[in-house]
Design an enzyme around this catalytic site. Structure first.
Site, short mmCIF file in Angstrom:
data_model
loop_
_atom_site.label_atom_id
_atom_site.label_comp_id
_atom_site.label_asym_id
_atom_site.label_seq_id
_atom_site.Cartn_x
_atom_site.Cartn_y
_atom_site.Cartn_z
CG ASP A 5 -76.69 44.70 61.58
OD1 ASP A 5 -77.03 45.66 62.30
OD2 ASP A 5 -77.42 43.70 61.39
CD GLU A 36 -54.36 41.88 47.33
OE1 GLU A 36 -54.28 40.69 47.66
OE2 GLU A 36 -55.41 42.41 46.90
C1 NOJ Z 1 -78.80 46.21 64.41
C2 NOJ Z 1 -79.26 47.36 63.54
O1 NOJ Z 1 -78.66 48.54 63.94
C3 NOJ Z 1 -80.77 47.39 63.65
O2 NOJ Z 1 -81.32 48.54 63.07
C4 NOJ Z 1 -81.31 46.14 63.01
O3 NOJ Z 1 -82.71 46.09 63.18
C5 NOJ Z 1 -80.70 44.88 63.63
N1 NOJ Z 1 -79.28 44.99 63.83
C6 NOJ Z 1 -80.93 43.68 62.74
O4 NOJ Z 1 -80.14 43.76 61.59
#
Ligand code: NOJ
Length: 577
Positions: free
Chosen positions: A207, A263
């Protein structure tokens, strides 16, 4: 000189995989609390196997106060109690594996929840403490925050605490940013990755990659263009995005992953970066590289106006990265952060380059024609499924679900809506719980019939898109998706794909024996001799006139291969309604 015939190199599974994104909260609720859960996912695995996907990506399902629905993690090595527990998770991985489906998770490295024990400890411990050093705590300037940075969801990126210090939250105050230069943080994430790899997780969607890593002095960012939103400022901050400090983190993660795979023979783990790099393939390449991520999402098709020139550019950029750099494209038309494809492409301004904001969160509103959106969405996915690389589908896409634009404001929960006082509608409309049954009982089969109301309401006509009715209808969107995925397995193979110049209004790609052509215009377009050289194996709309491709449609033509036992004839013409 002749020798043994070299067999083609075996590509890792993810190179051509279709991956289905499960937004757990809205997928299926097994226990009737109105919130989707992991047993709900288990109960619907046959739907996914029937669709023909190779893997699922689960949105964050760790314990979380759910202020950003899981992207505010309070424990990275456990399961959100509303979704189940680690045993449920293990059963899900096993049940999925029994159907040949791998499980990817979502890891959130930029920030945690303000309820995370390490952040609570940092608040308690006070200024100058080792606990605060894991985050970005700083003194302000008088009563002002340490610098002028803005938060993605609105407001200052800094929040003041009782003792007068400030901490950084790039997205919101309840998502404090980690400082990855701190060895505790670096070690913690290495343990997190191993923990899930050991449980059979075959990769991560990572993310918010660009904001990880900050310029050490945290200087003021230069002023943005007049009228720039907080989100635009935050995501273009040169001291807080696309930083070399972030790349150091990814290189560490990649070393760990490669070591783990070495591994554990037989494992093929993939790290996929979520990094919006609009029309900047060069920036994408900074992440998708042999010592960082295996892949990075190609968001430009999703963000593109519905016009041949822009779509061709978006596709061509990825094919160029594939050929020149070996970067495996990661196509996606939809996810939990953007307007659903049917709605997006059905908007009256979908062809207008001015509606391209470069941002997944903001749209220029316009009246929506859902039937037009349905045709375009099918044409778009059919085209993308012909391309080399992996394709990520978002739950409900296979049902042709639209966004619920008129979701009542009182029901909205997205911080984008709440923190901008409604100035931006936010993302709840693409997160409405799925309709599994035409029968409205139990929120159209989302919950048991005796269950509580779903966490987000459903629109009155939600049954129109129910999975059970579509499964029984050979012309449904669901049936078409199944046929497209089957056709992809059969015809769309090999990495040798190039854009071809058929007609200025069309987007066309040749991939081995296959030619895929998208007509994003409202008129039929003549495709000349193409239709005489092979079989049309996919057509998302029937063409009214011979030798032409229908408006807003995609066709695949497979050159007849005399060596194939059945002559390479049509698999099934996907031609709904
Ligand atoms: C991207 C994620 O897809 C979204 O849903 C989120 O609000 C933001 N990153 C913050 O983590």
């Amino acid at each position: 000189m002749t020798g043994p015939t070299a067999s083609p190199p075996v590509r890792p599974w993810w190179h051509d995989a279709v991956v289905y994104q499960v937004y757990v909260r809205s997928f299926a609720d097994s226990d009737g609390d109105g919130i989707g859960d992991l047993d709900g996912v288990r109960s619907r695995l046959d739907h996914l196997a029937g669709l023909g996907v190779e893997a699922i990506w689960l949105n964050p399902c760790y314990p979380s106060p759910q202020r950003d629905h899981g992207y505010d993690v309070s424990d990275y090595c456990s399961i959100e109690p509303a979704y189940g527990d680690l045993d449920t998770f293990d059963r899900l991985v096993a049940d999925a594996a029994a159907r040949g489906i791998k499980v990817l998770m979502d890891v959130v490295p930029n920030h945690c929840s303000s309820e995370h024990p390490w952040f609570r400890a940092a608040l308690e411990a006070g200024p100058g403490s080792p606990e605060r050093a894991r985050f970005f705590f700083r003194d302000g300037v008088g009563d002002e925050p340490p610098n002028n940075w803005r938060a993605v969801f609105g407001g200052s990126a800094w929040t003041r605490v009782d003792d007068g210090q400030w901490y950084l939250g790039t997205f919101s105050p309840y998502q404090p940013d980690w400082d990855h230069t701190h060895p505790d943080v670096a070690d913690h994430f290495e343990q997190v990755l191993r923990f899930w790899f050991d449980r059979g997780v075959e990769g991560f969607r990572v993310d918010a990659v660009p904001p990880v890593g900050k310029a050490p002095e945290l200087p003021d960012q230069p002023p943005g263009p007049p009228g720039a939103t907080d989100e635009e400022l935050a995501l273009s901050n040169p001291f807080a995005t696309f930083r070399p400090e972030g790349h150091a983190v990814w290189r560490r993660w990649r070393r760990l992953t490669d070591r783990y795979v070495d591994e554990h023979p037989g494992r093929e783990i993939v790290l996929v970066a979520e990094a919006y790099t609009p029309r900047r393939p060069d920036l994408l390449l900074e992440y998708a590289r042999p010592d960082e991520f295996h892949q990075a999402f190609a968001f430009d098709v999703l963000l593109s106006p519905w016009r041949a020139s822009e779509l061709r550019q978006a596709v061509g950029d990825q094919l160029m990265l594939l050929h020149d750099e070996g970067v495996v494209p990661t196509w996606t038309l939809s996810n939990h952060d953007v307007q659903r494809t049917v709605t997006r492409l059905g908007r009256a301004n979908a062809t207008d380059p001015a509606s391209y904001t470069g941002s997944a969160l903001r749209y220029v509103d316009a009246p929506v024609d859902l039937e037009l959106g349905r045709r375009r969405a099918l044409a778009a996915i059919a085209f993308v499924l012909a391309l080399p690389g992996s394709v990520y589908l978002y739950q409900g896409e296979e049902l042709g679900l639209p966004d619920w634009l008129d979701l009542p404001d009182v029901a909205r929960q997205d911080p984008v809506f709440l923190r901008t006082a409604g100035a931006f509608r936010g993302r709840d409309g693409c997160r409405v719980p799925l309709p599994w049954t035409a029968d409205p009982a139990g929120a159209h089969g989302f919950s048991p019939t005796t269950g509580a109301a779903p966490w987000l309401p459903q629109p009155d006509d939600w049954g129109r898109w129910a999975a059970d009715a579509q499964a029984a209808d050979p012309d449904s969107t669901l049936a078409t998706y199944r046929a497209l995925l089957a056709a992809r397995r059969r015809f769309a193979t090999g990495n040798d794909a190039r854009l071809v110049d058929l007609h200025p209004d069309l987007v066309a790609v040749r991939r081995g024996r296959l030619v895929a052509v998208l007509n994003p215009t409202p008129e039929p377009v003549r495709v000349g001799d193409l239709l005489t050289v092979g079989d049309v194996v996919v057509a998302t709309e029937r063409s009214a006139a011979r030798g032409t491709i229908a408006p807003d449609a995609t066709i695949w033509v497979a050159a007849v291969d005399a060596t194939s036992p059945n002559g390479g004839g049509p698999a099934r013409v996907a031609s709904p309604r």
